[in-house]
Enzyme design. Structure first.
Site, mmCIF file in Angstrom:
data_model
loop_
_atom_site.group_PDB
_atom_site.id
_atom_site.type_symbol
_atom_site.label_atom_id
_atom_site.label_comp_id
_atom_site.label_asym_id
_atom_site.label_seq_id
_atom_site.Cartn_x
_atom_site.Cartn_y
_atom_site.Cartn_z
ATOM 1 N N LYS A 115 41.735 10.520 -21.610
ATOM 2 C CA LYS A 115 42.431 9.428 -20.905
ATOM 3 C C LYS A 115 43.570 8.946 -21.788
ATOM 4 O O LYS A 115 43.468 8.971 -23.019
ATOM 5 C CB LYS A 115 41.478 8.258 -20.633
ATOM 6 C CG LYS A 115 41.919 7.402 -19.478
ATOM 7 C CD LYS A 115 41.537 8.076 -18.172
ATOM 8 C CE LYS A 115 41.905 7.276 -16.963
ATOM 9 N NZ LYS A 115 41.285 7.843 -15.746
HETATM 10 P P1 NAD Z 1 47.086 2.661 -7.847
HETATM 11 O O1 NAD Z 1 47.976 2.184 -8.922
HETATM 12 O O2 NAD Z 1 47.597 3.646 -6.856
HETATM 13 O O3 NAD Z 1 46.518 1.407 -7.003
HETATM 14 C C1 NAD Z 1 45.858 0.348 -7.590
HETATM 15 C C2 NAD Z 1 45.716 -0.736 -6.539
HETATM 16 O O4 NAD Z 1 44.914 -1.773 -7.069
HETATM 17 C C3 NAD Z 1 47.047 -1.365 -6.138
HETATM 18 O O5 NAD Z 1 47.031 -1.642 -4.754
HETATM 19 C C4 NAD Z 1 47.052 -2.669 -6.932
HETATM 20 O O6 NAD Z 1 47.845 -3.665 -6.322
HETATM 21 C C5 NAD Z 1 45.592 -3.013 -6.873
HETATM 22 N N1 NAD Z 1 45.153 -3.976 -7.872
HETATM 23 C C6 NAD Z 1 45.453 -4.014 -9.192
HETATM 24 N N2 NAD Z 1 44.840 -5.072 -9.752
HETATM 25 C C7 NAD Z 1 44.149 -5.698 -8.767
HETATM 26 C C8 NAD Z 1 43.314 -6.835 -8.717
HETATM 27 N N3 NAD Z 1 43.077 -7.549 -9.816
HETATM 28 N N4 NAD Z 1 42.773 -7.199 -7.526
HETATM 29 C C9 NAD Z 1 43.024 -6.478 -6.400
HETATM 30 N N5 NAD Z 1 43.778 -5.374 -6.396
HETATM 31 C C10 NAD Z 1 44.344 -5.002 -7.562
HETATM 32 O O7 NAD Z 1 45.746 3.210 -8.588
HETATM 33 P P2 NAD Z 1 44.679 4.214 -8.024
HETATM 34 O O8 NAD Z 1 45.079 5.585 -8.422
HETATM 35 O O9 NAD Z 1 44.413 3.894 -6.606
HETATM 36 O O10 NAD Z 1 43.431 3.842 -8.925
HETATM 37 C C11 NAD Z 1 42.543 2.772 -8.585
HETATM 38 C C12 NAD Z 1 41.267 2.911 -9.385
HETATM 39 O O11 NAD Z 1 40.666 4.165 -9.094
HETATM 40 C C13 NAD Z 1 41.433 2.875 -10.902
HETATM 41 O O12 NAD Z 1 40.288 2.272 -11.469
HETATM 42 C C14 NAD Z 1 41.468 4.347 -11.287
HETATM 43 O O13 NAD Z 1 41.083 4.564 -12.625
HETATM 44 C C15 NAD Z 1 40.443 4.890 -10.304
HETATM 45 N N6 NAD Z 1 40.556 6.317 -10.062
HETATM 46 C C16 NAD Z 1 41.698 6.851 -9.538
HETATM 47 C C17 NAD Z 1 41.748 8.206 -9.291
HETATM 48 C C18 NAD Z 1 42.947 8.851 -8.641
HETATM 49 O O14 NAD Z 1 42.869 10.040 -8.302
HETATM 50 N N7 NAD Z 1 44.013 8.140 -8.398
HETATM 51 C C19 NAD Z 1 40.655 9.033 -9.609
HETATM 52 C C20 NAD Z 1 39.508 8.453 -10.148
HETATM 53 C C21 NAD Z 1 39.476 7.091 -10.366
#
Ligand code: NAD
Length: 428
Positions: A115
């Site tokens: 990471k």
């Molecule tokens: P992203 O940046 O596309 O979206 C994140 C979303 O969360 C946004 O809408 C943002 O406004 C919102 N957000 C941030 N802080 C917030 C809060 N305090 N309250 C409410 N909403 C909030 O990110 P993503 O890729 O969708 O990732 C989201 C989560 O999923 C993370 O924990 C990431 O590690 C995990 N994840 C993502 C992937 C992937 O393929 N993208 C894979 C595994 C895990």
């Protein structure tokens, strides 16, 4: 001076790493792992910190800080996302690399966890500045990454375009195209169509699998989703249009909405496409973001950031299924509360729930290495088969050994990592 970890070490004293370590300690006690083995398994193999100087559009110079943590390299390269966030710490990267190791082991992928990211609010950069920062970050990492050493992917604050810049930078250094250094890149560079959606789709598949296990019809259910990005928005679409659920709550970092009659997800998508955020959306009542998590629903999907379910609100959750789409949304203290409520709240732990992303990333890497590309149907079919196997393994262990789902899932992952490390022994 005593041997061992400095209690003020910036990586290991970080609250996120402490959380991952506490979670591991529970498993290590359960598996009765001896002390020396524990340290070998939990502490990352390598943690790199880099500085990223760049020219702002106005000509001024700014220096940012970036990190990359590689948890273990026992069975193959490390694999993991790249996060751009204003409050990113190297300890957070270390914690997420550990979670990633358990996730890869649980789903049977030949990777250790990695990471990294840059401590920057990506919204504070112009597109040109974002490109400069991304290229310089990759340039600084070149000695430490590679298709057989550490493969990068997207995470919060990064996207396909950032992956394309990383790939270009690495390839310019190598002298030829090295698509397999990153996953989540554009299809035109060897990316997989649907990689961006794969995590959210996996979340939906596992929620449906859990509902089937509980003998509940998806069409009778309501859902609340926190986070409306790559994962949250796709999960919302899948739950609304594929599973037929009523989505009663959504939120992002700017606003939270509740609508007992159901939120029009198509309208929310359109609003976010036009405005970038949910703030100003009129498809529901504006509610307090923290309160949204404890409002009644059948399925609660935290899909944003870590640590949002705490000891304070875990007892107030009114959902039947807690689908942990984000990484680490539940604190260890909250876990203790949820463990008491395991007949009421069916937890799909993060390392299982959001594993769809890394599974499809693995497919992308394999295809790039072989220059042989699969059809979309083949990709989704293989994804669902792996998820189904992992889900079944977790439920089976949980039932047989009377364990909470997280303990069952993480213990399977830890056992597999431990077996690989033990088989290799200690060098020299
Ligand atoms: P992203 O940046 O596309 O979206 C994140 C979303 O969360 C946004 O809408 C943002 O406004 C919102 N957000 C941030 N802080 C917030 C809060 N305090 N309250 C409410 N909403 C909030 O990110 P993503 O890729 O969708 O990732 C989201 C989560 O999923 C993370 O924990 C990431 O590690 C995990 N994840 C993502 C992937 C992937 O393929 N993208 C894979 C595994 C895990």
């Amino acid at each position: 001076m005593a041997n061992g970890v400095d209690p003020n070490d910036p990586i290991y004293s970080d609250p996120f790493f402490q959380m991952a370590k506490r979670q591991f300690d529970v498993i290590a006690d359960y598996l009765d792992i001896p002390d020396g083995q524990r340290e070998r398994i939990i502490y990352p193999k390598r943690a790199v910190s880099v500085t990223i100087p760049f020219h702002r559009d106005d000509g001024s110079i700014e220096v940012l800080h970036g990190y990359r943590v590689q948890h273990h390299l026992a069975i193959g390269p490390t694999k993991g996302g790249t996060r751009y966030a204003a409050n990113l710490t190297i300890g957070e990267c270390a914690a997420l690399s550990v979670l990633m190791s358990w996730k890869c082991a649980l789903t049977g992928l030949p990777y250790g966890g990695g990471k990294g990211g840059v401590r920057v609010d990506p919204h504070s950069l112009s597109k040109h500045e974002l490109e400069l920062v991304s290229r310089r970050y990759m340039q600084e990492l070149i000695p430490f990454v590679g298709p057989q050493m550490d493969i990068l992917g997207p995470d919060m604050g990064t996207n396909e375009q950032v992956m394309a810049w990383y790939m270009d930078c690495y390839s310019m250094h190598a002298g030829y195209a090295v698509g397999e250094i990153v996953t989540g890149k554009p299809v035109s560079l060897g990316g997989v169509a649907g990689r961006r959606e794969s995590t959210g789709r996996g979340v939906v598949f596992l929620i449906e699998r859990a509902l089937d296990h509980l003998k509940i019809k998806p069409a009778d259910c309501t859902a609340i989703i926190q986070g409306y990005g790559n994962v949250g928005a796709v999960a919302a679409q899948g739950l609304a249009f594929k599973s037929g659920m009523k989505i009663v709550g959504i939120s992002d970092h700017t606003a939270a909405f509740y609508n007992a009659g159901g939120i029009d997800i198509q309208a929310a998508d359109k609003y976010v496409a036009e405005h970038g955020v949910l703030h100003g959306f009129t498809g529901g009542d504006v509610v307090d973001a923290a309160e949204l998590l404890t409002m009644p629903c059948d399925v609660l999907v935290p899909a944003a950031v870590e640590g949002v379910i705490t000891a304070k609100n875990a007892g107030q959750l009114k959902c039947r299924i807690l689908a942990e789409a984000a990484n680490g949304p539940v604190t260890p203290d909250a876990d203790e509360v949820l463990n008491q409520r395991w007949d009421e709240v069916f937890v799909i732990p993060d390392i299982l729930c959001n594993s769809g992303g890394v599974i499809v990333s693995y497919f992308e890497w394999v295809q790039d290495l072989q220059n042989f590309f699969w059809s979309d149907v083949e990709i989704m079919d293989r994804l669902y088969r792996i998820l189904d196997t992992a889900f079944t393994a977790v439920i089976k262990r949980s039932k047989e050994r009377k364990l909470p789902h997280r303990t069952a899932a993480v213990s399977i992952g830890v056992e597999r990592v431990m077996a690989a490390r033990q088989a290799r022994g200690i060098f020299p």
